[in-house]
Design a protein around this motif. Structure first.
Motif, PDB file in Angstrom:
ATOM      1  N   HIS A  10      -8.075  34.772  45.408  1.00  0.00           N
ATOM      2  CA  HIS A  10      -7.945  36.234  45.374  1.00  0.00           C
ATOM      3  C   HIS A  10      -7.023  36.665  44.232  1.00  0.00           C
ATOM      4  O   HIS A  10      -7.319  37.614  43.495  1.00  0.00           O
ATOM      5  N   GLN A  11      -5.912  35.967  44.098  1.00  0.00           N
ATOM      6  CA  GLN A  11      -4.957  36.323  43.045  1.00  0.00           C
ATOM      7  C   GLN A  11      -5.556  36.096  41.664  1.00  0.00           C
ATOM      8  O   GLN A  11      -5.348  36.902  40.752  1.00  0.00           O
ATOM      9  N   ALA A  15      -6.910  40.516  42.697  1.00  0.00           N
ATOM     10  CA  ALA A  15      -6.900  41.339  43.904  1.00  0.00           C
ATOM     11  C   ALA A  15      -5.537  41.994  44.121  1.00  0.00           C
ATOM     12  O   ALA A  15      -4.493  41.415  43.798  1.00  0.00           O
ATOM     13  N   ARG A  16      -5.566  43.190  44.662  1.00  0.00           N
ATOM     14  CA  ARG A  16      -4.332  43.843  45.117  1.00  0.00           C
ATOM     15  C   ARG A  16      -4.036  43.301  46.509  1.00  0.00           C
ATOM     16  O   ARG A  16      -4.842  43.487  47.431  1.00  0.00           O
ATOM     17  N   PRO A  26      -6.112  40.316  50.619  1.00  0.00           N
ATOM     18  CA  PRO A  26      -6.576  41.232  49.569  1.00  0.00           C
ATOM     19  C   PRO A  26      -7.002  42.582  50.149  1.00  0.00           C
ATOM     20  O   PRO A  26      -7.792  42.635  51.088  1.00  0.00           O
ATOM     21  N   SER A  28      -8.097  45.141  47.858  1.00  0.00           N
ATOM     22  CA  SER A  28      -9.244  45.456  47.004  1.00  0.00           C
ATOM     23  C   SER A  28      -9.132  44.652  45.717  1.00  0.00           C
ATOM     24  O   SER A  28      -8.054  44.162  45.357  1.00  0.00           O
ATOM     25  N   TYR A  29     -10.246  44.513  45.033  1.00  0.00           N
ATOM     26  CA  TYR A  29     -10.306  43.816  43.747  1.00  0.00           C
ATOM     27  C   TYR A  29     -10.529  44.808  42.608  1.00  0.00           C
ATOM     28  O   TYR A  29      -9.917  44.718  41.565  1.00  0.00           O
ATOM     29  N   GLU A  35     -16.356  48.601  46.246  1.00  0.00           N
ATOM     30  CA  GLU A  35     -16.643  47.480  47.144  1.00  0.00           C
ATOM     31  C   GLU A  35     -17.417  47.950  48.373  1.00  0.00           C
ATOM     32  O   GLU A  35     -18.342  47.273  48.841  1.00  0.00           O
ATOM     33  N   CYS A 222     -14.837  41.585  48.316  1.00  0.00           N
ATOM     34  CA  CYS A 222     -14.385  42.829  48.951  1.00  0.00           C
ATOM     35  C   CYS A 222     -13.123  42.575  49.763  1.00  0.00           C
ATOM     36  O   CYS A 222     -12.953  41.505  50.358  1.00  0.00           O
ATOM     37  N   GLY A 223     -12.247  43.562  49.790  1.00  0.00           N
ATOM     38  CA  GLY A 223     -10.993  43.447  50.513  1.00  0.00           C
ATOM     39  C   GLY A 223     -10.978  44.201  51.824  1.00  0.00           C
ATOM     40  O   GLY A 223     -11.977  44.798  52.240  1.00  0.00           O
TER      41      GLY A 223
END
Length: 365
Positions: A10-11, A15-16, A26, A28-29, A35, A222-223
């Motif tokens: 994710h990082q 991703a946030r 995460p 969102s990306y 998303e 998707c987060g």
């Protein structure tokens, strides 16, 4: 904070990240809207490995399950899943969960991440049966591939005929040549798709393969932000928002999974029988806001005379409808479709109208 086996992935994707239920997850990306619409129109991939997995097995596994579950687990056949909740002894809800019948006397229960220990303790104190309860939450990862093109993508990496798995059923098969993966036709988005239960060591390989093979179908990671807006458009309850230890399932619209006609006794059964027969004072409803402001959780709901009558439990700007929507509790007398209500913010009262759930109708794929 705890991490899932995909945290580094994710990082790397930018991703946030934020804390959720004790996990670094995460949100969102790219954007929640992008998303969200990817899931509605194409396909999205979620890491939901923070969810908990319990196993109940043994000669009296079903008896234990029937005592703690609101639904009738005796109706399940091997290969079938069922939505339910754990009633407490005061007419409220310990948590909501999904039961999977893995074998004749073996069940998997999937619970919310924030309630893993609480749920485990609740089932354990009820276990007066010849049944073994095991928490394997830390051993399992969970991916949700959701959207109308999910079948196309998943079919590229499995020999299992996933298009033949009915809704709320599952198969145990291979994905990316890794065996014994639970492939479940379930999800929390309303747009169809699958959930994959697998061992931690295999999840990065499968995530990467799904992202790679799904490029033609416009797959997007998707987060949790989109997961929340997707479920809200469908009117799905979220624990800690629409339902909690004090919430009646009858008030929350969960009568359909409160099987008071099953022969076995279960927690608060008499309370629920009484509520079904005599009714409840309030009801969970969905509403659309005639404004651009979002109805936030905790905002008061008022009647046309500005008397406080209820509270907002969830609200968002619907990416599909491009209007603010929300859910909340109001008196039963005010719960009819078309009823005008107000949402009280700090500075003004937003005009809103109670509407039928779900907010969005999804065409079957």
């Amino acid at each position: 904070m705890k991490e899932t086996p995909l945290t580094q992935v994710h990082q790397n994707l930018g991703a946030r990240m934020m804390e959720f239920a004790g996990y670094n997850m995460p949100v969102s990306y790219t954007s929640i809207n992008e998303e969200h619409l990817a899931v509605r129109n194409d396909v999205g991939l979620f890491d939901v490995s923070h969810m908990g997995q319990f196993f109940i097995e043994g000669p009296e596994a079903l008896q234990l399950l029937q005592k703690v579950s609101s639904n009738d687990a005796s109706k399940l056949v091997v290969g079938q899943a069922q939505y339910a909740f754990f009633p407490n002894d005061k007419g409220g809800i310990v948590d909501d969960f999904i039961t999977y019948r893995i074998e004749e006397n073996k069940y998997m229960l999937v619970v919310n991440a924030a309630n893993i220990q609480k749920d485990y303790d609740w089932i354990k104190q009820a276990n007066d049966y010849n049944a073994q309860l095991t928490d394997l939450s830390d051993d399992y990862a969970l991916l949700a591939i959701q959207g109308p093109k999910a079948t196309e993508v998943l079919s590229k990496v499995t020999n299992t005929q996933v298009d033949q798995i009915p809704f709320y059923y599952f198969a145990i098969g291979d994905v990316c040549d890794i065996e014994d993966i639970i492939i479940s036709a379930t999800g929390y988005t309303g747009s169809g798709g699958y959930e994959l239960y697998l061992k931690n060591k295999d999840v990065v390989k499968i995530w990467d393969a799904l992202i790679k093979e799904g490029q033609e179908q416009n797959i997007k990671p998707c987060g949790l932000g989109a997961r929340d807006t997707l479920r809200l458009e469908m009117g799905y309850c979220l624990y800690g928002h629409e339902i909690n230890d004090q919430t009646s399932p009858i008030e929350a619209g969960l009568s359909w999974i409160t099987k008071t006609d099953k022969t076995e006794d279960f927690y608060s059964k008499k309370v629920f029988i009484d509520q079904k027969e005599n009714g409840v004072d309030k009801k969970l409803v969905g509403f659309k806001v005639h404004d651009k402001r979002i109805p936030r959780e905790g905002y008061e709901i008022v009647d046309i005379d500005e008397n406080v009558v209820g509270v907002v439990t969830s609200g968002t700007m619907s990416p599909s409808l491009n209007i603010p929507i929300g859910m909340g509790y109001v008196p039963k007398s005010m719960s009819k479709r078309g009823q005008d209500i107000g949402i009280k913010t700090r500075k003004k009262i937003l005009h809103a109208t109670i509407t039928k759930l779900p907010f969005v109708k999804i065409k079957p794929t």
